[in-house]
Design a protein around this motif. Structure first.
Motif, PDB file in Angstrom:
ATOM      1  N   ASP A  23       0.805  -1.227   0.000  1.00 42.09           N
ATOM      2  CA  ASP A  23       0.000   0.000   0.000  1.00 42.09           C
ATOM      3  C   ASP A  23       0.837   1.275   0.000  1.00 42.09           C
ATOM      4  N   ASN A  24       2.004   1.259   0.627  1.00 43.09           N
ATOM      5  CA  ASN A  24       2.778   2.484   0.810  1.00 43.09           C
ATOM      6  C   ASN A  24       4.017   2.593  -0.085  1.00 43.09           C
ATOM      7  N   THR A  25       4.422   1.519  -0.711  1.00 42.25           N
ATOM      8  CA  THR A  25       5.679   1.508  -1.449  1.00 42.25           C
ATOM      9  C   THR A  25       5.511   2.180  -2.812  1.00 42.25           C
ATOM     10  N   ARG A  26       6.477   3.031  -3.143  1.00 41.31           N
ATOM     11  CA  ARG A  26       6.469   3.737  -4.428  1.00 41.31           C
ATOM     12  C   ARG A  26       7.745   3.391  -5.191  1.00 41.31           C
ATOM     13  N   ILE A  27       7.600   3.316  -6.510  1.00 44.00           N
ATOM     14  CA  ILE A  27       8.756   3.139  -7.378  1.00 44.00           C
ATOM     15  C   ILE A  27       8.828   4.368  -8.261  1.00 44.00           C
ATOM     16  N   THR A  28       9.976   5.018  -8.257  1.00 44.59           N
ATOM     17  CA  THR A  28      10.148   6.205  -9.095  1.00 44.59           C
ATOM     18  C   THR A  28      11.326   5.990 -10.031  1.00 44.59           C
ATOM     19  N   THR A  29      11.224   6.596 -11.196  1.00 47.22           N
ATOM     20  CA  THR A  29      12.318   6.553 -12.165  1.00 47.22           C
ATOM     21  C   THR A  29      12.702   7.978 -12.515  1.00 47.22           C
ATOM     22  N   LYS A  30      13.976   8.184 -12.735  1.00 47.61           N
ATOM     23  CA  LYS A  30      14.467   9.494 -13.149  1.00 47.61           C
ATOM     24  C   LYS A  30      15.485   9.287 -14.250  1.00 47.61           C
ATOM     25  N   TYR A  31      15.234   9.926 -15.372  1.00 45.07           N
ATOM     26  CA  TYR A  31      16.144   9.866 -16.500  1.00 45.07           C
ATOM     27  C   TYR A  31      16.789  11.231 -16.625  1.00 45.07           C
ATOM     28  N   SER A  32      18.094  11.258 -16.647  1.00 45.21           N
ATOM     29  CA  SER A  32      18.762  12.552 -16.757  1.00 45.21           C
ATOM     30  C   SER A  32      19.803  12.515 -17.862  1.00 45.21           C
ATOM     31  N   TYR A  33      19.811  13.567 -18.620  1.00 39.89           N
ATOM     32  CA  TYR A  33      20.802  13.754 -19.663  1.00 39.89           C
ATOM     33  C   TYR A  33      21.464  15.087 -19.379  1.00 39.89           C
ATOM     34  N   PRO A  34      22.740  15.092 -19.028  1.00 42.84           N
ATOM     35  CA  PRO A  34      23.384  16.348 -18.629  1.00 42.84           C
ATOM     36  C   PRO A  34      23.471  17.337 -19.787  1.00 42.84           C
ATOM     37  N   LYS A  35      23.192  18.576 -19.475  1.00 42.78           N
ATOM     38  CA  LYS A  35      23.320  19.637 -20.473  1.00 42.78           C
ATOM     39  C   LYS A  35      24.801  19.928 -20.684  1.00 42.78           C
ATOM     40  N   PRO A  36      25.203  20.069 -21.926  1.00 40.36           N
ATOM     41  CA  PRO A  36      26.619  20.391 -22.156  1.00 40.36           C
ATOM     42  C   PRO A  36      26.903  21.830 -21.752  1.00 40.36           C
ATOM     43  N   SER A  37      27.984  22.007 -21.051  1.00 37.20           N
ATOM     44  CA  SER A  37      28.422  23.356 -20.694  1.00 37.20           C
ATOM     45  C   SER A  37      29.709  23.647 -21.453  1.00 37.20           C
ATOM     46  N   ASN A  38      30.138  24.873 -21.442  1.00 31.72           N
ATOM     47  CA  ASN A  38      31.306  25.257 -22.232  1.00 31.72           C
ATOM     48  C   ASN A  38      32.613  24.717 -21.664  1.00 31.72           C
ATOM     49  N   LYS A  39      32.687  24.515 -20.371  1.00 33.35           N
ATOM     50  CA  LYS A  39      33.957  24.075 -19.805  1.00 33.35           C
ATOM     51  C   LYS A  39      34.108  22.558 -19.742  1.00 33.35           C
ATOM     52  N   ASP A  40      32.992  21.816 -19.734  1.00 33.67           N
ATOM     53  CA  ASP A  40      33.097  20.367 -19.762  1.00 33.67           C
ATOM     54  C   ASP A  40      31.906  19.807 -20.537  1.00 33.67           C
ATOM     55  N   ASN A  41      31.996  18.551 -20.902  1.00 36.81           N
ATOM     56  CA  ASN A  41      30.944  17.849 -21.621  1.00 36.81           C
ATOM     57  C   ASN A  41      30.587  18.491 -22.954  1.00 36.81           C
ATOM     58  N   THR A  42      31.522  19.090 -23.620  1.00 37.37           N
ATOM     59  CA  THR A  42      31.230  19.704 -24.905  1.00 37.37           C
ATOM     60  C   THR A  42      32.077  19.072 -25.990  1.00 37.37           C
ATOM     61  N   ARG A  43      31.674  19.302 -27.190  1.00 38.09           N
ATOM     62  CA  ARG A  43      32.431  18.829 -28.340  1.00 38.09           C
ATOM     63  C   ARG A  43      33.248  19.992 -28.853  1.00 38.09           C
ATOM     64  N   LYS A  44      34.536  19.816 -28.848  1.00 36.84           N
ATOM     65  CA  LYS A  44      35.436  20.880 -29.284  1.00 36.84           C
ATOM     66  C   LYS A  44      36.022  20.498 -30.630  1.00 36.84           C
ATOM     67  N   ILE A  45      35.811  21.348 -31.606  1.00 33.33           N
ATOM     68  CA  ILE A  45      36.349  21.099 -32.938  1.00 33.33           C
ATOM     69  C   ILE A  45      37.127  22.335 -33.351  1.00 33.33           C
ATOM     70  N   SER A  46      38.375  22.136 -33.690  1.00 38.99           N
ATOM     71  CA  SER A  46      39.171  23.256 -34.176  1.00 38.99           C
ATOM     72  C   SER A  46      39.697  22.911 -35.556  1.00 38.99           C
ATOM     73  N   LYS A  47      39.579  23.856 -36.471  1.00 39.91           N
ATOM     74  CA  LYS A  47      40.044  23.645 -37.836  1.00 39.91           C
ATOM     75  C   LYS A  47      41.061  24.711 -38.180  1.00 39.91           C
ATOM     76  N   ARG A  48      42.063  24.306 -38.901  1.00 39.96           N
ATOM     77  CA  ARG A  48      43.051  25.264 -39.377  1.00 39.96           C
ATOM     78  C   ARG A  48      42.924  25.344 -40.891  1.00 39.96           C
ATOM     79  N   LYS A  49      42.648  26.527 -41.399  1.00 39.51           N
ATOM     80  CA  LYS A  49      42.433  26.727 -42.825  1.00 39.51           C
ATOM     81  C   LYS A  49      43.758  26.997 -43.521  1.00 39.51           C
ATOM     82  N   PRO A  50      43.854  26.616 -44.802  1.00 48.39           N
ATOM     83  CA  PRO A  50      45.074  26.943 -45.545  1.00 48.39           C
ATOM     84  C   PRO A  50      45.179  28.457 -45.715  1.00 48.39           C
TER      85      PRO A  50
END
Length: 166
Positions: A23-50
């Motif tokens: 009667d009292n037991t609850r099951i909860t689920t939480k799905y989390s996807y971290p938001k990318p920030s500029n200092k971590d968890n980001t994709r860094k791509i640098s290109k050098r042009k001719p």
């Protein structure tokens, strides 16, 4: 409370808790996807042009691309909690294969099926056996294959072409 080590342990303990206090037991689920920030968890791509189109073919003037990618992991956290007794069971995963098994296990818990370690072990063993067992297809024995090939009366006549006139 600390997290349980395996998904089977979480499902088994949750089943026992739901059986003891339905009667009292609850099951909860939480799905989390971290938001990318500029200092971590980001994709860094640098290109050098001719520098120009008339440069020589030196390695210094060639176009290069450097990609540094850090991965972010989505997590699924499951919690079974009984407020009367204060029992809290937790499990956290970032593996996609476990998410499907956990959701199906939660469906069984919601239907009232008692999950035991023996049940989960046999299901896991059967799934592992079907996933890893390779069955090699053998050719038919020569005695069976030879008469079928030498029998000449099986539909060797002319076939009709098209629908014909109506």
């Amino acid at each position: 409370m600390p997290y349980l080590p395996t998904p089977n342990a979480f499902l088994e303990q949750s089943s026992l808790l739901l059986e003891a206090y339905p009667d009292n037991t609850r099951i909860t689920t939480k799905y989390s996807y971290p938001k990318p920030s500029n200092k971590d968890n980001t994709r860094k791509i640098s290109k050098r042009k001719p520098t120009s189109s008339t440069t020589t073919n030196n390695e210094d003037s060639a176009s290069t691309t450097t990609t540094t990618q850090t991965t972010t992991f989505a997590t699924l956290t499951l919690k079974t909690y009984n407020p009367v007794t204060g029992i809290c069971l937790k499990y956290k995963t970032n593996k996609a294969a476990e998410v499907g098994r956990l959701i199906s296990g939660l469906g069984k818990l919601g239907a009232g099926v008692k999950i035991t370690s023996a049940t989960e072990e046999t299901v896991a063993a059967a799934a592992a056996a079907t996933a890893t067992t390779e069955v090699e297809m053998a050719d038919a024995p020569a005695a069976v294959a030879a008469p079928a090939a030498s029998a000449g009366g099986g539909g060797g006549g002319k076939k009709k072409k098209g629908k014909g006139k109506k």
